[in-house]
Design an enzyme around this catalytic site. Structure first.
Site, PDB file in Angstrom:
ATOM      1  N   SER A 180      64.772  13.789   7.570  1.00 38.30           N
ATOM      2  CA  SER A 180      65.720  14.054   8.649  1.00 38.30           C
ATOM      3  C   SER A 180      65.213  13.666  10.029  1.00 38.30           C
ATOM      4  O   SER A 180      66.001  13.463  10.936  1.00 38.30           O
ATOM      5  CB  SER A 180      66.115  15.527   8.637  1.00 38.30           C
ATOM      6  OG  SER A 180      64.979  16.354   8.742  1.00 38.30           O
ATOM      7  N   HIS A 208      70.966  14.255   4.118  1.00 35.51           N
ATOM      8  CA  HIS A 208      71.257  13.130   5.012  1.00 35.51           C
ATOM      9  C   HIS A 208      71.635  11.858   4.258  1.00 35.51           C
ATOM     10  O   HIS A 208      71.721  10.792   4.857  1.00 35.51           O
ATOM     11  CB  HIS A 208      70.065  12.854   5.923  1.00 35.51           C
ATOM     12  CG  HIS A 208      69.879  13.933   6.940  1.00 35.51           C
ATOM     13  ND1 HIS A 208      70.602  13.996   8.107  1.00 35.51           N
ATOM     14  CD2 HIS A 208      69.076  15.026   6.928  1.00 35.51           C
ATOM     15  CE1 HIS A 208      70.248  15.071   8.795  1.00 35.51           C
ATOM     16  NE2 HIS A 208      69.319  15.715   8.098  1.00 35.51           N
ATOM     17  N   LYS A 239      77.132  17.899   7.014  1.00 41.04           N
ATOM     18  CA  LYS A 239      76.786  16.683   7.754  1.00 41.04           C
ATOM     19  C   LYS A 239      77.895  15.652   7.535  1.00 41.04           C
ATOM     20  O   LYS A 239      78.941  15.772   8.158  1.00 41.04           O
ATOM     21  CB  LYS A 239      75.398  16.233   7.341  1.00 41.04           C
ATOM     22  CG  LYS A 239      74.353  17.340   7.647  1.00 41.04           C
ATOM     23  CD  LYS A 239      72.945  16.903   7.425  1.00 41.04           C
ATOM     24  CE  LYS A 239      71.971  18.062   7.419  1.00 41.04           C
ATOM     25  NZ  LYS A 239      71.877  18.773   8.693  1.00 41.04           N
TER      26      LYS A 239
HETATM   27  N1  PMP Z   1      68.073  19.874   4.349  1.00 40.53           N
HETATM   28  C1  PMP Z   1      67.879  18.913   5.272  1.00 40.53           C
HETATM   29  C2  PMP Z   1      67.043  17.725   4.911  1.00 40.53           C
HETATM   30  C3  PMP Z   1      68.461  19.046   6.541  1.00 40.53           C
HETATM   31  O1  PMP Z   1      68.264  18.115   7.487  1.00 40.53           O
HETATM   32  C4  PMP Z   1      69.266  20.167   6.827  1.00 40.53           C
HETATM   33  C5  PMP Z   1      69.993  20.333   8.157  1.00 40.53           C
HETATM   34  N2  PMP Z   1      69.240  20.354   9.281  1.00 40.53           N
HETATM   35  C6  PMP Z   1      69.408  21.140   5.857  1.00 40.53           C
HETATM   36  C7  PMP Z   1      68.831  20.964   4.620  1.00 40.53           C
HETATM   37  C8  PMP Z   1      70.214  22.374   6.129  1.00 40.53           C
HETATM   38  O2  PMP Z   1      71.558  22.124   5.935  1.00 40.53           O
HETATM   39  P1  PMP Z   1      72.658  23.037   6.619  1.00 40.53           P
HETATM   40  O3  PMP Z   1      72.792  22.601   8.018  1.00 40.53           O
HETATM   41  O4  PMP Z   1      73.868  22.797   5.768  1.00 40.53           O
HETATM   42  O5  PMP Z   1      72.169  24.451   6.497  1.00 40.53           O
END
Ligand code: PMP
Length: 391
Positions: A180, A208, A239
C-alpha cells in the site's frame, strides 16, 4: 480536564518537529476534484481507484435498499443481523473471485485482525512480509502462533523461513498483493510455488488490487493465473469498490469456521443494507464497465511517467499507487502543504506509517481524472518540487 498531559507533551513535540497532522475535511463528494477549505483541488490521495464512490448505479442501489430495508440491521450477523442480501452478496463475490465461499467483515482491517487469531494456535507459524499492512501486523499480534517476518518480497528469505519451521503443525505465508505504500506487486507465483513445495497455506491481502488488477479487477491471484492455488484472499469493499467493508474469499470450511470463531465478525454489528446493495452493484459495474479500469491504467502510466520525467524518485511502484519519495518526515509534510497551495491534495506519509528516512507524498490516480487534471497536478509537483529543492 486533567489527566492527558503526558499525551499532550508528545503532541507538542510532534508540532515542534513538523509531524503533527490535522484531519483534512472534504466539503464535497469524493472525486477527481474535491473541495477543501472552500477551494476546489485535484484529489490524489483517495483509494477510490475507479471513481465508484459516486457511481449512479451504486447510489441508486443504496437508495433502494434504504427504502426497502431501512438504514441499519440492529444485530450482529450470528444473532439477528443477517439479511438475505448479505448471503446473496457473499455468493456473488465468491463467484467473482473464483472461490467456493466468501464472508464479509466490517472492514478490511478487522478481516485481517480476525482471521489469523481465529485459525492459528501456538502449534502454528505465521510467515509474513516485513512491509505487510498494519492490520496484518495487528492480526499477527493477536495470535499465539510463532511469527517469522521475512525480508520484503525476498523469496530466498521466505524459503529459509519455510525450512526453519517444518516441525510446526501449520504454516501460513501472508502477503499484501499490492503493497500500500510503495505500490509494488508481491511476487505471488514464487510465493505460491514455495508454499506448495513446503506444504504451507497462503493468504493474500488484495485490498489495493481488487478492481485494479486481473480480469475485470479480480485481483493479483487472477492477474498471475493463480486461481485455486491461494488459500485465503482478503479484500476490502472500501477502496476500488467504493463503499466500506472487508471480506475473505476462500473455502466453505473457512467461511463456516470464521462464522464461529472470527471475533470481529461475531461481535460487531453487520453492514447496513445500503452498503451491501451498493457493493453488490459495484461487482456488476466491474463486470459490465471495463472502461473504468482501462482509464485507471492509462492515467497511471501517464502520471507515473510525468513524475519520473520531472526527476522525482517514485521507487518501485507498478500500480496506480505512486510514492514521491523525499526521505525526511517534515519535508514530506511540507511538500504536501505546498502542493495543496498549488491546488493538489496529496498527503505526506511519514513515520510510523513508513520507516524513518522513507517519508513520501503518496499519490493515487483514479479512473475519474482527466488528462488536464493530471497535467495540472504534474505542473504543481514541478513548482513545489523546485521550491523545496527536491528536484
Ligand atoms: N489491507 C491493506 C493492504 C490496506 O491498505 C488497508 C487500508 N488502508 C486495509 C487492509 C484496511 O482496509 P479497510 O480500510 O477496509 O479497513
Amino acid at each position: 480536564m486533567k489527566g492527558f498531559e503526558y499525551l499532550q507533551e508528545e503532541l507538542d513535540h510532534m508540532k515542534e518537529e513538523g509531524t503533527f497532522r490535522k484531519l483534512v475535511p472534504l466539503e464535497s463528494e469524493q472525486g477527481s476534484k474535491v473541495v477543501i477549505n472552500g477551494k476546489e483541488v485535484i484529489q490524489l490521495s483517495s483509494n477510490n481507484y475507479l471513481g465508484l464512490t459516486s457511481h449512479p448505479k451504486m447510489k441508486e442501489a443504496a437508495l433502494k435498499a434504504v427504502e426497502e430495508f431501512g438504514v441499519g440491521t440492529g444485530s450482529v450477523r450470528t444473532i439477528a443481523g443477517t439479511l438475505s442480501m448479505h448471503e446473496e452478496f457473499e455468493k456473488k463475490l465468491a463467484e467473482f473471485k473464483h472461490t467456493e465461499a466468501c464472508l464479509v467483515f466490517q472492514s478490511g482491517f478487522s478481516t485481517n485482525q480476525g482471521i489469523l487469531s481465529a485459525i492459528l494456535t501456538d502449534q502454528d507459524v505465521v510467515i509474513s512480509d516485513e512491509l505487510n499492512h498494519a492490520s496484518i501486523i495487528d492480526g499477527i499480534r493477536l495470535t499465539k502462533a510463532k511469527r517469522r517476518i521475512y525480508k520484503h518480497v525476498d523469496l530466498e528469505d521466505l524459503e529459509a523461513a519455510l525450512k526453519e519451521t517444518q516441525e510446526f503443525r501449520k504454516r501460513i505465508v501472508v502477503t499484501d498483493g499490492v503493497f500500500s505504500m510503495d505500490g509494488n506487486i508481491a511476487p505471488l507465483p514464487g510465493i505460491v510455488e514455495l508454499a506448495e513445495k513446503y506444504d504451507a497455506l497462503v493468504m493474500v491481502d488484495d485490498a489495493h488490487a481488487s478492481g485494479v488488477l486481473g480480469t475485470n479487477g479480480r485481483g493479483t491471484i487472477d492477474h498471475f493465473n493463480l486461481n485455486g492455488r491461494v488459500h485465503i484472499q482478503v479484500g476490502t469493499l472500501s477502496k476500488a469498490i467504493g463503499v466500506l467493508g472487508g471480506y475473505i474469499a476462500s473455502t466453505q470450511t473457512l467461511r463456516d469456521y470464521l462464522i464461529h470463531k472470527g471475533r470481529p465478525f461475531l461481535f460487531s454489528t453487520s453492514h447496513p443494507p445500503a452498503v451491501i446493495a451498493a457493493s453488490s452493484a459495484a461487482i456488476d459495474v466491474l463486470e459490465e464497465e471495463p472502461e473504468h479500469m482501462e482509464r485507471l491504467w492509462e492515467n497511471t502510466k501517464f502520471f507515473k511517467a510525468g513524475l519520473k520525467e520531472l526527476g522525482f524518485n517514485t521507487g518501485v511502484s507498478e500500480t496506480p499507487i505512486t510514492p514521491v519519495l523525499v526521505g525526511d518526515d517534515a519535508l514530506a509534510h511540507k511538500l504536501s502543504d505546498t502542493l495543496l497551495k498549488y491546488g493538489v491534495f496529496a498527503q505526506g506519509i511519514a513515520f510510523p506509517t513508513v520507516a524513518k528516512g522513507k517519508a513520501r507524498v503518496r499519490t493515487i490516480v483514479t479512473a475519474q481524472h482527466t488528462k488536464e487534471e493530471l497535467q495540472a497536478a504534474l505542473d504543481a509537483f514541478e513548482k513545489a518540487g523546485k521550491e523545496l529543492n527536491i528536484i
